[in-house]
Design an enzyme around this catalytic site. Structure first.
Site, PDB file in Angstrom:
ATOM      1  N   ARG A 193       0.848  -1.192   0.000  1.00  0.00           N
ATOM      2  CA  ARG A 193       0.000   0.000   0.000  1.00  0.00           C
ATOM      3  C   ARG A 193       0.879   1.236   0.000  1.00  0.00           C
ATOM      4  O   ARG A 193       1.735   1.393   0.871  1.00  0.00           O
ATOM      5  CB  ARG A 193      -0.911   0.005   1.240  1.00  0.00           C
ATOM      6  CG  ARG A 193      -1.700   1.273   1.356  1.00  0.00           C
ATOM      7  CD  ARG A 193      -2.577   1.371   2.601  1.00  0.00           C
ATOM      8  NE  ARG A 193      -3.158   2.698   2.632  1.00  0.00           N
ATOM      9  CZ  ARG A 193      -3.272   3.471   3.718  1.00  0.00           C
ATOM     10  NH1 ARG A 193      -2.887   3.026   4.897  1.00  0.00           N
ATOM     11  NH2 ARG A 193      -3.776   4.666   3.622  1.00  0.00           N
TER      12      ARG A 193
ATOM     13  N   HIS B  43      -3.373  10.908   0.904  1.00  0.00           N
ATOM     14  CA  HIS B  43      -2.847  10.687   2.253  1.00  0.00           C
ATOM     15  C   HIS B  43      -2.316  12.029   2.774  1.00  0.00           C
ATOM     16  O   HIS B  43      -1.120  12.197   2.979  1.00  0.00           O
ATOM     17  CB  HIS B  43      -1.773   9.591   2.238  1.00  0.00           C
ATOM     18  CG  HIS B  43      -1.536   8.941   3.575  1.00  0.00           C
ATOM     19  ND1 HIS B  43      -1.657   7.589   3.784  1.00  0.00           N
ATOM     20  CD2 HIS B  43      -1.174   9.470   4.766  1.00  0.00           C
ATOM     21  CE1 HIS B  43      -1.382   7.304   5.056  1.00  0.00           C
ATOM     22  NE2 HIS B  43      -1.081   8.427   5.673  1.00  0.00           N
TER      23      HIS B  43
ATOM     24  N   GLU C 209      -7.888   8.242   6.461  1.00  0.00           N
ATOM     25  CA  GLU C 209      -8.181   8.788   7.786  1.00  0.00           C
ATOM     26  C   GLU C 209      -8.749  10.200   7.799  1.00  0.00           C
ATOM     27  O   GLU C 209      -8.092  11.137   8.273  1.00  0.00           O
ATOM     28  CB  GLU C 209      -6.918   8.739   8.657  1.00  0.00           C
ATOM     29  CG  GLU C 209      -6.346   7.351   8.798  1.00  0.00           C
ATOM     30  CD  GLU C 209      -5.220   7.272   9.829  1.00  0.00           C
ATOM     31  OE1 GLU C 209      -4.714   8.316  10.253  1.00  0.00           O
ATOM     32  OE2 GLU C 209      -4.870   6.147  10.227  1.00  0.00           O
TER      33      GLU C 209
ATOM     34  N   ASN D 287      -7.765   1.329   9.674  1.00  0.00           N
ATOM     35  CA  ASN D 287      -6.465   1.632  10.262  1.00  0.00           C
ATOM     36  C   ASN D 287      -6.654   1.624  11.765  1.00  0.00           C
ATOM     37  O   ASN D 287      -7.525   2.337  12.273  1.00  0.00           O
ATOM     38  CB  ASN D 287      -5.993   3.027   9.856  1.00  0.00           C
ATOM     39  CG  ASN D 287      -5.561   3.116   8.401  1.00  0.00           C
ATOM     40  OD1 ASN D 287      -5.579   2.116   7.677  1.00  0.00           O
ATOM     41  ND2 ASN D 287      -5.206   4.305   7.975  1.00  0.00           N
TER      42      ASN D 287
ATOM     43  N   TYR E 159      -4.620   1.115  15.821  1.00  0.00           N
ATOM     44  CA  TYR E 159      -3.353   1.022  16.546  1.00  0.00           C
ATOM     45  C   TYR E 159      -3.501   0.596  17.995  1.00  0.00           C
ATOM     46  O   TYR E 159      -2.638  -0.055  18.537  1.00  0.00           O
ATOM     47  CB  TYR E 159      -2.631   2.379  16.482  1.00  0.00           C
ATOM     48  CG  TYR E 159      -2.064   2.673  15.106  1.00  0.00           C
ATOM     49  CD1 TYR E 159      -0.762   2.303  14.784  1.00  0.00           C
ATOM     50  CD2 TYR E 159      -2.839   3.263  14.110  1.00  0.00           C
ATOM     51  CE1 TYR E 159      -0.232   2.543  13.520  1.00  0.00           C
ATOM     52  CE2 TYR E 159      -2.317   3.505  12.833  1.00  0.00           C
ATOM     53  CZ  TYR E 159      -1.008   3.128  12.547  1.00  0.00           C
ATOM     54  OH  TYR E 159      -0.500   3.350  11.302  1.00  0.00           O
TER      55      TYR E 159
ATOM     56  N   GLU F  54      -3.744  -0.392   7.861  1.00  0.00           N
ATOM     57  CA  GLU F  54      -2.635   0.084   8.705  1.00  0.00           C
ATOM     58  C   GLU F  54      -2.764  -0.507  10.089  1.00  0.00           C
ATOM     59  O   GLU F  54      -3.878  -0.604  10.631  1.00  0.00           O
ATOM     60  CB  GLU F  54      -2.664   1.610   8.895  1.00  0.00           C
ATOM     61  CG  GLU F  54      -1.901   2.397   7.893  1.00  0.00           C
ATOM     62  CD  GLU F  54      -1.952   3.891   8.176  1.00  0.00           C
ATOM     63  OE1 GLU F  54      -1.871   4.295   9.348  1.00  0.00           O
ATOM     64  OE2 GLU F  54      -2.074   4.640   7.205  1.00  0.00           O
TER      65      GLU F  54
HETATM   66  C1  PNW Z   1      -1.756   7.219  10.877  1.00  0.00           C
HETATM   67  N1  PNW Z   1      -3.701   9.576  16.645  1.00  0.00           N
HETATM   68  O1  PNW Z   1      -1.864   8.435  11.542  1.00  0.00           O
HETATM   69  C2  PNW Z   1      -1.381   7.598   9.461  1.00  0.00           C
HETATM   70  O2  PNW Z   1      -2.242   7.096   8.468  1.00  0.00           O
HETATM   71  C3  PNW Z   1       0.042   7.357   9.125  1.00  0.00           C
HETATM   72  O3  PNW Z   1       0.414   8.225   8.078  1.00  0.00           O
HETATM   73  C4  PNW Z   1       0.907   7.508  10.362  1.00  0.00           C
HETATM   74  O4  PNW Z   1       2.266   7.464  10.076  1.00  0.00           O
HETATM   75  C5  PNW Z   1       0.502   6.377  11.305  1.00  0.00           C
HETATM   76  O5  PNW Z   1      -0.888   6.403  11.578  1.00  0.00           O
HETATM   77  C6  PNW Z   1       1.249   6.387  12.626  1.00  0.00           C
HETATM   78  O6  PNW Z   1       0.945   7.532  13.377  1.00  0.00           O
HETATM   79  C7  PNW Z   1      -2.310   8.629  12.823  1.00  0.00           C
HETATM   80  O7  PNW Z   1      -3.297  10.611  17.191  1.00  0.00           O
HETATM   81  C8  PNW Z   1      -1.873   9.776  13.471  1.00  0.00           C
HETATM   82  O8  PNW Z   1      -4.521   8.802  17.205  1.00  0.00           O
HETATM   83  C9  PNW Z   1      -2.335  10.094  14.737  1.00  0.00           C
HETATM   84  C10 PNW Z   1      -3.235   9.252  15.349  1.00  0.00           C
HETATM   85  C11 PNW Z   1      -3.681   8.094  14.696  1.00  0.00           C
HETATM   86  C12 PNW Z   1      -3.216   7.803  13.436  1.00  0.00           C
END
Ligand code: PNW
Length: 488
Positions: A80, A126, A173, A312, A314, A378
């Site tokens: 991607r 992006h 996002e 996406n 985390y 992601e």
């Molecule tokens: C994503 N938060 O961004 C993006 O899609 C990527 O480009 C980035 O590098 C990756 O996650 C890691 O950060 C985020 O604050 C940025 O919760 C901030 C947040 C979540 C996702």
């Protein structure tokens, strides 16, 4: 005794790694590229942690063949990456000239991926809006203009690459675009009501206006694709949303409700209109007439405008009712449980802890609520203080390995035990890269990048992911039939 056979993932499961143009390409002045809002924003003193910008990044505009060789070495099924609007239409607008050098760069890149049997998964946007569009009419704040310009840009991409690209993501996002760009003001274009941060902006109205524009621009690009290209090109197109699992802090009814509110404002804001046809009731309740309304004509374009759910994710938050943060739906987030223990291992990013059970819970929630095939586009982890370590030490990234170990076993459980329809897993990121407001301090790569030499060194986490998926999927010696004829 022979080891028990490893249970396989569905045939054609797409696994691999993800990146984005501004985070890796560098060469921001090369071959007629225009400026994006991140070029200007990252130059304002204080906007990135290390004061650095995207001029070099991982130098992938020059080292793209090396990146593809790395992907081939990992044996991925898919990669991607995102296209830079500013390379393709430097001024961005529908009447502005197309840059043949930009088209040529991505065209060669796509050909080289296919020649290595790697399926391109392409993001159109992006976060790198052409600066000219922001200056000309306010960019995402100007719905009527931006929707037309974005749909035109998307069309140029379908025309030039759609014969070879079968997986499209319109937007990455939209929550980050709206809230971080126009609410908190920490991402480009950095607008906010906070005058210590930004000379202009209105955090009480602009994020909702921008979100509305992004949804409509996405939907119009999909309409163009479905009407003019899909019948011939036959690909899939959708949007990718960020969203973490939101768990009640305890069993109290108000905290159970708070977790749902947190999901509504982070995910439902975009997913509900696109998949269900309306903004969440809770958002309408807290924002009143600051939340734009869809006209019936708009809704007809928006509802059903994604072929899949792009996810996406985390982390997981523990949610408590209360607090004054409208962007979080007046929900307080914490990682500390009522008994004082931490939810999981802390990443370098304050907002990220490792809680893999949340990944499975989120997959189940999205599947039940939206009933769309899910593509995980992601997922990743930043190890604490990785940039302070010598590279020989940094590449032994056990904490990231543990993160991916947890996530992959929960992915497998969601597919094979819960029956969730998941078709892709693309880890963030192929490379350490420009981590937006964090500059180069925070590293998310499964490949270490030495920013002095641009040397790429696989970390242990890359090896973990590669082995895990290779054991559970078909080897990628072949492209699917729809793409086969493209490779000589
Ligand atoms: C994503 N938060 O961004 C993006 O899609 C990527 O480009 C980035 O590098 C990756 O996650 C890691 O950060 C985020 O604050 C940025 O919760 C901030 C947040 C979540 C996702």
């Amino acid at each position: 005794m022979a080891a028990p056979a490893v249970r396989k993932l569905p045939q054609n499961f797409l696994w691999g790694f993800a990146t984005a143009s501004f985070q890796i390409e560098g060469s921001t002045n090369a071959d007629g590229r225009g400026k994006s809002i991140w070029d200007d924003f990252s130059r304002i003193p204080g906007k990135t942690l290390d004061g650095r910008n995207g001029d070099d990044a991982t130098d992938s505009y020059k080292l793209w063949q090396e990146d593809i060789a790395l992907l081939a070495r990992y044996g991925v099924k898919s990669y991607r990456f995102s296209l830079s609007w500013s390379r393709i239409i430097p001024l961005g607008g529908r009447k502005d000239p197309i840059n043949p050098k930009g088209i040529e760069f991505y065209s060669n890149f796509i050909d080289a991926l296919l020649a290595n049997n790697i399926i391109p998964f392409v993001t159109l946007y992006h976060w790198d809006l052409p600066q000219a569009l922001h200056d000309r009419y306010g960019g995402w704040l100007n719905k009527d203009e931006i929707v037309q310009d974005y749909a035109n840009y998307a069309k140029v991409c379908f025309e030039n690459f759609g014969d070879r690209v079968k997986f499209w993501l319109t937007m990455n996002e939209p929550w980050c675009v709206s809230i971080l760009g126009y609410g908190r003001g920490v991402f480009a274009p950095g607008r906010s009501s906070d005058r210590t941060r930004s000379p202009e902006g209105d955090s009480s109205t602009e994020p909702w206006i921008v979100g509305h524009s992004v949804i409509l621009a996405h939907a119009h690009a999909v309409k163009v694709y479905r009407e003019e290209f899909k019948p011939r090109q036959g690909g899939q197109i959708g949007i990718t949303l960020n969203g973490d699992w939101q768990m009640p802090y305890d069993d109290s009814p108000e905290n159970v409700a708070a977790a749902q509110h947190a999901l509504d404002v982070a995910i439902g804001w975009f997913a509900d209109p696109i998949y269900l046809g309306q903004y969440p009731a809770y958002m309408q309740q807290i924002l009143g007439n600051r939340l734009p309304q869809f006209t019936p004509a708009e809704l007809a374009v928006v509802k059903g405008s994604s072929d899949f759910y792009g996810m996406n994710t985390y982390t997981t938050n523990l949610c408590r009712a209360g607090g004054d943060d409208e962007f979080q739906g007046f929900v307080d987030y914490t990682f500390t449980r009522p008994d004082g223990t931490q939810l999981g291992n802390q990443a370098h990013c304050g907002w990220l802890q490792d809680y893999p059970e949340g990944f499975r819970a989120l997959l189940n929630y999205l599947w039940k609520r939206y009933r769309m095939p899910i593509y995980v586009t992601e997922n990743g982890f930043s190890v604490k203080n990785e940039s302070d370590k010598p590279k020989e030490v940094a590449v032994k990234d056990l904490e990231r390995v543990n993160y991916y170990r947890g996530v992959t076993s929960n992915l497998q459980a969601a597919i094979l035990e819960d029956g969730v329809d998941i078709r892709a897993y693309l880890a963030w990121s192929l490379l350490d890269n420009f981590e937006w407001a964090d500059g180069y301090v925070t590293r998310f790569g499964v490949t270490y990048v030495d920013y002095n030499t641009q040397e790429r060194i696989p970390k242990d986490s890359a090896m973990f992911i590669v082995k895990w998926f290779q054991d559970r999927t078909q080897p990628s010696e072949e492209l699917p039939p729809s793409l086969k004829h493209l490779v000589a």
